[in-house]
Design an enzyme around this catalytic site. Structure first.
Site, PDB file in Angstrom:
ATOM      1  N   ASN A 267      30.949 -32.222 -12.201  1.00 37.76           N
ATOM      2  CA  ASN A 267      29.311 -32.322 -12.219  1.00 37.76           C
ATOM      3  C   ASN A 267      29.128 -30.603 -12.524  1.00 37.76           C
ATOM      4  O   ASN A 267      27.759 -30.231 -12.566  1.00 37.76           O
ATOM      5  CB  ASN A 267      28.762 -32.364 -10.984  1.00 37.76           C
ATOM      6  CG  ASN A 267      28.714 -33.747 -10.417  1.00 37.76           C
ATOM      7  OD1 ASN A 267      28.674 -34.712 -11.146  1.00 37.76           O
ATOM      8  ND2 ASN A 267      28.989 -34.052  -8.952  1.00 37.76           N
TER       9      ASN A 267
ATOM     10  N   HIS B  71      20.195 -41.406  -3.885  1.00 37.93           N
ATOM     11  CA  HIS B  71      21.635 -40.835  -3.252  1.00 37.93           C
ATOM     12  C   HIS B  71      21.756 -41.061  -1.673  1.00 37.93           C
ATOM     13  O   HIS B  71      20.804 -41.139  -0.905  1.00 37.93           O
ATOM     14  CB  HIS B  71      21.756 -39.349  -3.544  1.00 37.93           C
ATOM     15  CG  HIS B  71      22.812 -38.731  -3.134  1.00 37.93           C
ATOM     16  ND1 HIS B  71      23.232 -38.177  -2.014  1.00 37.93           N
ATOM     17  CD2 HIS B  71      24.263 -38.962  -3.802  1.00 37.93           C
ATOM     18  CE1 HIS B  71      24.468 -37.639  -1.895  1.00 37.93           C
ATOM     19  NE2 HIS B  71      25.039 -38.056  -3.133  1.00 37.93           N
TER      20      HIS B  71
ATOM     21  N   GLU C 202      14.800 -39.777  -7.301  1.00 36.54           N
ATOM     22  CA  GLU C 202      15.725 -38.591  -8.092  1.00 36.54           C
ATOM     23  C   GLU C 202      14.949 -38.540  -9.409  1.00 36.54           C
ATOM     24  O   GLU C 202      14.619 -39.516  -9.782  1.00 36.54           O
ATOM     25  CB  GLU C 202      17.157 -38.893  -8.352  1.00 36.54           C
ATOM     26  CG  GLU C 202      17.892 -39.249  -6.838  1.00 36.54           C
ATOM     27  CD  GLU C 202      19.381 -39.623  -7.024  1.00 36.54           C
ATOM     28  OE1 GLU C 202      19.926 -39.526  -7.872  1.00 36.54           O
ATOM     29  OE2 GLU C 202      19.952 -40.402  -5.978  1.00 36.54           O
TER      30      GLU C 202
ATOM     31  N   SER D 221      22.136 -39.975 -10.260  1.00 31.97           N
ATOM     32  CA  SER D 221      23.388 -39.611 -10.257  1.00 31.97           C
ATOM     33  C   SER D 221      24.521 -40.633 -10.764  1.00 31.97           C
ATOM     34  O   SER D 221      25.426 -40.209 -11.262  1.00 31.97           O
ATOM     35  CB  SER D 221      23.771 -39.119  -8.755  1.00 31.97           C
ATOM     36  OG  SER D 221      23.588 -40.171  -7.776  1.00 31.97           O
TER      37      SER D 221
ATOM     38  N   ASP E  27      14.382 -35.265  -6.168  1.00 31.00           N
ATOM     39  CA  ASP E  27      15.526 -34.642  -6.083  1.00 31.00           C
ATOM     40  C   ASP E  27      15.971 -34.427  -7.505  1.00 31.00           C
ATOM     41  O   ASP E  27      16.439 -35.271  -8.195  1.00 31.00           O
ATOM     42  CB  ASP E  27      16.459 -35.613  -5.321  1.00 31.00           C
ATOM     43  CG  ASP E  27      17.982 -34.755  -4.988  1.00 31.00           C
ATOM     44  OD1 ASP E  27      18.452 -34.132  -6.014  1.00 31.00           O
ATOM     45  OD2 ASP E  27      18.621 -35.502  -4.131  1.00 31.00           O
TER      46      ASP E  27
ATOM     47  N   HIS F 119      20.419 -33.574 -10.535  1.00 27.90           N
ATOM     48  CA  HIS F 119      21.282 -33.689 -11.973  1.00 27.90           C
ATOM     49  C   HIS F 119      20.550 -33.441 -13.042  1.00 27.90           C
ATOM     50  O   HIS F 119      20.871 -33.572 -14.320  1.00 27.90           O
ATOM     51  CB  HIS F 119      21.570 -35.165 -12.071  1.00 27.90           C
ATOM     52  CG  HIS F 119      22.909 -35.581 -10.878  1.00 27.90           C
ATOM     53  ND1 HIS F 119      24.109 -35.193 -10.832  1.00 27.90           N
ATOM     54  CD2 HIS F 119      22.720 -35.944  -9.623  1.00 27.90           C
ATOM     55  CE1 HIS F 119      24.812 -35.758 -10.062  1.00 27.90           C
ATOM     56  NE2 HIS F 119      23.842 -36.222  -8.989  1.00 27.90           N
TER      57      HIS F 119
ATOM     58  N   LYS G 172      26.109 -28.443  -8.950  1.00 30.55           N
ATOM     59  CA  LYS G 172      26.271 -29.296  -9.948  1.00 30.55           C
ATOM     60  C   LYS G 172      25.994 -28.452 -11.164  1.00 30.55           C
ATOM     61  O   LYS G 172      27.123 -27.409 -11.432  1.00 30.55           O
ATOM     62  CB  LYS G 172      25.335 -30.279 -10.033  1.00 30.55           C
ATOM     63  CG  LYS G 172      25.571 -31.176  -8.745  1.00 30.55           C
ATOM     64  CD  LYS G 172      24.858 -32.349  -8.604  1.00 30.55           C
ATOM     65  CE  LYS G 172      24.967 -32.907  -7.198  1.00 30.55           C
ATOM     66  NZ  LYS G 172      26.366 -33.202  -6.620  1.00 30.55           N
TER      67      LYS G 172
HETATM   68  C1  PLP Z   1      20.883 -36.907  -6.057  1.00 31.94           C
HETATM   69  C2  PLP Z   1      21.823 -35.932  -5.153  1.00 31.94           C
HETATM   70  N1  PLP Z   1      21.127 -35.284  -4.157  1.00 31.94           N
HETATM   71  C3  PLP Z   1      21.988 -34.743  -3.263  1.00 31.94           C
HETATM   72  C4  PLP Z   1      23.264 -34.622  -3.366  1.00 31.94           C
HETATM   73  C5  PLP Z   1      24.269 -33.640  -2.436  1.00 31.94           C
HETATM   74  O1  PLP Z   1      24.291 -32.645  -2.793  1.00 31.94           O
HETATM   75  P1  PLP Z   1      25.355 -31.502  -2.220  1.00 31.94           P
HETATM   76  O2  PLP Z   1      26.616 -31.906  -3.037  1.00 31.94           O
HETATM   77  O3  PLP Z   1      24.773 -30.148  -2.541  1.00 31.94           O
HETATM   78  O4  PLP Z   1      25.540 -31.991  -0.764  1.00 31.94           O
HETATM   79  C6  PLP Z   1      23.954 -35.301  -4.363  1.00 31.94           C
HETATM   80  C7  PLP Z   1      25.299 -34.858  -4.571  1.00 31.94           C
HETATM   81  O5  PLP Z   1      26.241 -35.618  -5.206  1.00 31.94           O
HETATM   82  C8  PLP Z   1      23.124 -35.859  -5.288  1.00 31.94           C
HETATM   83  O6  PLP Z   1      23.759 -36.602  -6.271  1.00 31.94           O
END
Ligand code: PLP
Length: 390
Positions: free
Chosen positions: A51, A137, A181, A185, A210, A213, A243
């Site tokens: 990532n 996620h 999101e 992801s 969120d 990505h 990421k």
């Molecule tokens: C959309 C999304 N939100 C949150 C997270 C979690 O983030 P972190 O790796 O900083 O805990 C991820 C991680 O894969 C993600 O893909």
């Protein structure tokens, strides 16, 4: 229902089940990882599973930023932000991300997982309803479950379904939150942000997006995909540093009032040690690089676009929803995805098979992710290896 005499029987039975269904996970220690090349068992593999989209994780500016911050502030923050762990560099980083995202304020969290599981229960409780995209996620799902609000999942990116739910629930709950999101992801497709903003306005819901990505990869300054549609109307923009920004930790970009609320109510902010200085130093350097090295963003987007084009046009592989640097190749069954990943490894590529429960049952896939560390030659060679595997 199975009853277990002891914990060992329970654990053995669970692991056996995971193994039989092709879902057993294990760790895979790398001997080295530099500039997109992974070293394992003495063999270099081109990493198409990372990532680190902009290739910043080993950038000298991040390493220097981390060193300097650690020398000045020490190895740890010593306490949570609300105790004695609130350092000047935390505030500098919060201002930088607020400016990047076009919001009044920023607030740091230990990780994206902690951000989602802290913010959602702070915003909603028993008398509220949360509309969550079906492909959100795990950290969002857990945030919703922790909140104890009514959990309504809508079909992925289906705004008609979301609107039907909003209509049918109108006035039955105290508050409504829509959570999505911006770039998904595991599918690499994008949320219809303008339509979400419209629904937010029409039904008086809160909107949380969120951008884990999208940050760094999309937008003229790497701000993500929300700004064009109107960042000011998104109540909470969340993202991670782990990421495209090559570091660790997470943040939200919000209004001043929302920041005040969250730092008083989000338990994962209140009851957790502040991010350490070295991490903040690296993150500050990464945000600066978004402006100083825009060519990284351009490169990822161009290479990803070539990968998507060639998969479809040259290999005839149309089964990918991707609109980003995340390019999944749907396989279906877990064993099939695992054996494809294995054959790619033999050909010199590190690609992960993504299996349930990370993705829905029957949609195991290879998740290819393009980064600025790749060259066009890497992408072409990957395509060649794929063409013999499909
Ligand atoms: C959309 C999304 N939100 C949150 C997270 C979690 O983030 P972190 O790796 O900083 O805990 C991820 C991680 O894969 C993600 O893909």
């Amino acid at each position: 229902m199975d009853s277990f005499e002891n914990i060992t029987d329970f654990i053995d039975s669970e692991l056996r089940l995971q193994n039989e269904t092709g879902m057993l996970r294990s760790l895979f220690p790398l001997e080295g990882s530099q500039r997109g090349l992974i070293e394992t068992e003495g063999k270099p593999l081109v990493d198409f599973s990372s990532n680190d989209y902009l290739g910043l994780a080993d950038h000298p500016a991040l390493i220097e930023g981390a060193k300097k911050a650690m020398e000045k502030w020490g190895a740890g923050a010593r306490a949570s932000r609300l105790m004695s762990g609130d350092l000047e560099i935390h505030h500098r980083l919060e201002s930088a991300i607020a400016a990047l995202k076009g919001k009044e304020a920023g607030l740091l969290f230990g990780s994206g997982y902690l951000a989602n599981t802290g913010i959602i229960p702070a915003l909603c409780g028993r008398n509220d309803v949360i509309y969550s995209d079906r492909l959100n996620h795990a950290s969002i799902v857990d945030g919703v479950l922790l909140s104890r609000a009514r959990f309504c999942r809508f079909r992925h990116n289906d705004m008609n379904h979301l609107e039907d739910l909003l209509k049918s629930h109108k006035s039955r709950y105290r508050k409504a939150l829509i959570v999505v999101e911006s770039v998904y992801s595991m599918d690499g497709d994008q949320a219809p942000v303008s339509e979400l903003l419209e629904l937010r306005g029409r039904y008086g819901a809160m909107l949380m997006i969120d951008e884990a990505h999208a940050t760094g990869v999309f937008g003229a300054k790497g701000e993500g995909i929300i700004s064009q549609a109107g960042a000011e109307s998104v109540d909470v923009i969340l993202s991670t540093f782990g990421k495209a920004l090559g570091g660790y930790g997470a943040f939200v970009a919000v209004s001043n009032r929302m920041k005040q609320f969250l730092l008083n109510r989000a338990k994962t902010f209140i009851f957790s040690t502040a991010l350490p200085p070295a991490v903040i130093g690296a993150n500050l350097a990464a945000v600066k690089l978004l402006e100083e090295e825009p060519e990284r963003r351009t490169r990822v987007c161009e290479l990803a676009s070539e990968l998507r084009r060639a998969l479809k046009e040259d290999l005839g592989f149309i089964n990918t929803p991707s609109e980003s640097q995340i390019v999944p190749m749907m396989v279906g069954d877990s064993q099939g995805a695992l054996s494809l990943a294995e054959s790619l490894r033999d050909a010199g590529f590190f690609v992960k098979a993504i299996r349930p429960p990370t993705v829905p049952e029957g949609t195991a896939r290879l998740r290819l992710s393009v980064t600025a560390n790749h060259s066009l030659k890497d992408v072409r060679q990957l395509l060649e290896a794929l063409s013999s595997g499909f």
